[in-house]
Design a protein around this motif. Sequence first.
Motif, short mmCIF file in Angstrom:
data_model
loop_
_atom_site.label_atom_id
_atom_site.label_comp_id
_atom_site.label_asym_id
_atom_site.label_seq_id
_atom_site.Cartn_x
_atom_site.Cartn_y
_atom_site.Cartn_z
N GLN A 158 0.84 -1.20 0.00
CA GLN A 158 0.00 0.00 0.00
C GLN A 158 0.87 1.25 0.00
O GLN A 158 0.59 2.23 -0.70
N SER B 671 -8.25 5.90 -3.89
CA SER B 671 -8.39 5.76 -2.45
C SER B 671 -9.37 6.79 -1.91
O SER B 671 -9.82 6.68 -0.79
N THR B 681 -9.67 -2.29 -7.28
CA THR B 681 -9.32 -3.33 -6.33
C THR B 681 -9.15 -4.66 -7.02
O THR B 681 -9.71 -4.88 -8.07
#
Lengths: 180, 681
Positions: A158, B671, B681
Motif C-alpha cells: 500500500q 483511495s 481493487t
Amino acid sequence: MRKRRSLLIFLAVAAIISSIWFYTFLISPARQTLDQRVHDVASQLKCLVCQGESVADSPATLSQQMRGVIRQQLQSGKSEQEVIQYFVSRYGDRILLSPPWQGLTLLAWLVPIALMLGGILLLFLVLRSWQSQLDKSPLDADRTESVDIDQNELAYYQKQVAQELAAEDSVFSRPGSEVD
Amino acid sequence: MYFSDIGIISLILALGFAVFTMVVATLGATRELPQLVASAKRSVLTVAFFLILASAALIASFLTHDFGVSYVAQHSNLAMPWYYTASAFYGGQEGSLLYWALMLSIFSAIFVFTAKRAPTVLVPYVMATLMGIETFLLIVLTTVSNPFVRLPVPLADGVGLNPLLMDPGMLIHPPMLLMGYMSFSVPFAFAVAAMITGKLDSEWLRSIRGWMLAAWSIQTLGLVLGAWWAYHVLGWGGYWGWDPVENAALLPWLTATAFLHSSMVQERRGMLKVWNLSLVIASFALSIFGTFEVRSGIINSVHSFAYSAIGAYFLAFLVIVIVFSIGLFIFRLPKLQPEQEFDSVISREGSFLFNNLLLVGAMFATLWGTIFPLISNAVRHETLTVGPPFYNQVDGPIFIVLILAMGIGPLLAWRHTSTRALRRNLGIPALAAAICAAVLPLLGIRDIWANIAFAVCSFSAGAILYEMWRGVRVRHRHGEPYLFALYMLFERYRQRYGGYLVHLGLVMLAVGIIGSHFFQVQQDAVLKPGQKMDVAGYKLVYFGNIDRTYPDVEILTAQLQVWHDGQLQQYIYPGRQLYARFANQPTSLISITTYGLTDLYVFLANWNGPSEATIRVFVNPLVPLVWLGGIVMLLGGIICWWPQRRKRSIPDRVGAGVVLGGEGTLASPPSLSNDNKEATT
C-alpha cells in the motif's frame, strides 16, 4: 433506506419523462400546419430535373409546381400517403427519395434492420459465452473473497502504491479527506 | 526541359525506390539483417523526396501557366488568381492522386523519423506495406493517370477550374479529406505488420492507436469542412445530403471510431484482438472503396466532376487488399487468443461492445443504402434513389441510441459496476433529461422525436459535465483552484478527458443537427423593389439587383435589408457568379448571417433584369453548433493524440502497471472516491 429512495427518485424521473413524451406524441400530429405537411411530403419526393435534391429543397420550376399540387391535394383532404401514392402512380418509383416498403426494395430496409438484430443477438451470445466461461473457471470463483495476505506485506504494498501515485500526480501526495 | 519532365522522372524514380523499399525491408526482416532495414528507411525518405519534387514540378507548371501540360490546361487558366491556380493541383483526378501519394510518402517519412517509438520488429513490415500502397498509386500515376502528360500542341489558355471549386473551401476541404483517406494507411500497415509477426502486444497497440487517432482527427476535420463547404456553396440550406460520396467519407470514420473505443478494451483487458484488427482493415478498405466510388462514377453524386476510368484499378486494388488481409488473418488466427476473461455485462467493456455494435451497424446501414441502387439496377433494371429519408430513418435512431450510450458508458467501471454507484451517477443526467423534456413543450416544441432527441442529448451532456465536475471537485478539495484543477485533469488524464471533450463536441453537433433538421423554416418569394417577406420573425426588404462585370466573371447580387425585433440589422447581398467559360454553371454567393444560434440563410434562386429576384430564405436554428461541435471534437481528438510525457520507469511489482496504465479509472484518486473502487481493487 437510502438505496430504495434513490431507486424511487430514479423511477419517478423516468415516469415523468415518459409521460411527457406520451403526451407530446398524442397531441403532435394535430398541431402540424399545412406548410409543415407540404414540406413533409415534398421532402419524400425526388426532384426529377436536379442532381440529388428533394422537391422540398429544389428551386426548379417543376418542383415549385409539384409543391403547389401537394398543397392543393392536402387541402382537399387527402392524406400524406395518398398524395405520395398519386405521384408514384404518375412517375413510378423513381420519384421516391427512399425505397418503397414493398417487393425487392423492401430489402433496402430489412437488411440493415436484420443486421442490427443479428448483431444484438451475436453480442448477447458472445457475452453469455464469456460469462459462462467465467462461471466455470474455478480460479475465479472466490475472487471476491479476501485473499489471505500477510499484513506487513500488504502495508508495504500500500505504501508503495501511495508513493507511486504521489510521483504520478501531486493530488495524491496531499493528505485529503474522504469524498462523498 | 519542362517542369513536367522533372515530374515524370521523379515519379518513375519514386516508383523504383518504393519497390526497392518493399523488397529490402522484407528481406531485412526475414533474414534479420539490420543494414537492409536501415537502407529501407533511407529509401522511404528518398521516395518522399521524389514525390515532393514531382509535386513541386506540378505546382510550378501551374504557376508558370505551362498549358502544354494537359492537366494544367484542363484545370487552370490565365484569369484565375494564383491561389486557385495552385490549388488546382488537387482539383482533378491525376493531381489528387499525386497529392495522395505525396501525403502517403510524407506520413511514411514521419513514421521513419519516429520509428524508435514503434516496436522494432514491426518497423520493416510497416514500411513494406506503406510502400506497397505507394507502389500501387505510383503505377497508376505513371500509366493511366499521369498528371504530366503533354499535349501535342500547347494551348494559348487553359479551360479553368470547375466554378464550384473556386471557393475558399477548395483550399482546405479536399486536401484534408484526401489526407484523411490516406492516413488510414498507416494503421493498416501496423495491422499487416502485426499479423505477419504475431506481435499484437500493448506496445503495438499504443503505436497503432496514436496513428489511428491522428487519422480520425484528420477525417473528422475533413468531414466537418465538407459539410461547411456544402452549406456555404450549394444553396439548399443544408450541410449533409447523404450523398454517396459523403457517405463514403463517413464509413471509414465510423469504423475508426469503433476501433478507438474497442482498442481500449484490448489495452486494459487484452480482449477483442481479432475484432480490432478487422476494424483497422475495414477502415482502410472503406477508404479505398470511397475513392473507387468517387472515381468510377458508378453511383450518381454531386461530386460527379471526378469521374474517370481508373475506378477499375481501385476496384482491383480493393480486392487485393481484402484478399491479402483475409489470408493473413486466417494464417494468424490461432495466435489471437484473448488474455483475460469477461466479467460482467454492466461494465465498461460491455458498453464498448454495444458502442461497436451501433457504430458498425450504422456503417453497414449506410454502406447498404449507398450500394443498394446498384443492386436494384442489376436485378430490376430500374434506377432507384436511396435518399435522405432512408438514412434519417435508419441511421437517425442508431445515432440517438449511440448518444444515450455515450452518456452511460463512461460512468461504468471496468469489469463490473454496482447498480448503486450507477444509479447515483445517473441521477443528475436523468434529471437534466427530465427538465429538458418538460421545458421543450412549454417553449412550443411539439415534435415528439425532437423532444426525445434533445432529452437524450441533455442526458449525455449532463453525464459528461457532471463527471468533469466531480473530477474538478475532488482536486479542488485538495487545494487546487477550480480552473487549475480542470487544467490538471486534462493534463494528467489526457485520453480520458480528451475523450469526454470529443463526446461533448458530438453532443453539440447532434443538437445542431436535430435543431436544423426539425425546425428549419423555408420560404420562397418573388420580390420587386420595395417588397418584403417575413420568415420566422425576420423581415427582408428587397431593393434591387446589382450587376458587376469583370473580365472573367460576372457577379450579380440582390440587395436586401434584414429586420429583426423591429430593428434594421444589416444589408445582405446574396448573389450569383457567372464565369465566362462556364456560363451554364452559375455558382451561388449565399448570404449567411448568424443571430445568436440561428442562421439566416438567403439564396438568390433566380433573377430577372435589375428589379426582380426570386429569393429563397432558410431560417436554420442551431446550425452554428454543428461547426462549434466539430471544432470541439477535433480539439478533443488532438488532446487524446498529443504524446504523453514518458513515464518514469516504475518497478513493475504488485501489478502497479495495471493501476497506472495510462488513461482510465484514475479521474479521481481511487483511495478517495468510492466510485472507482470496483475498478481498481
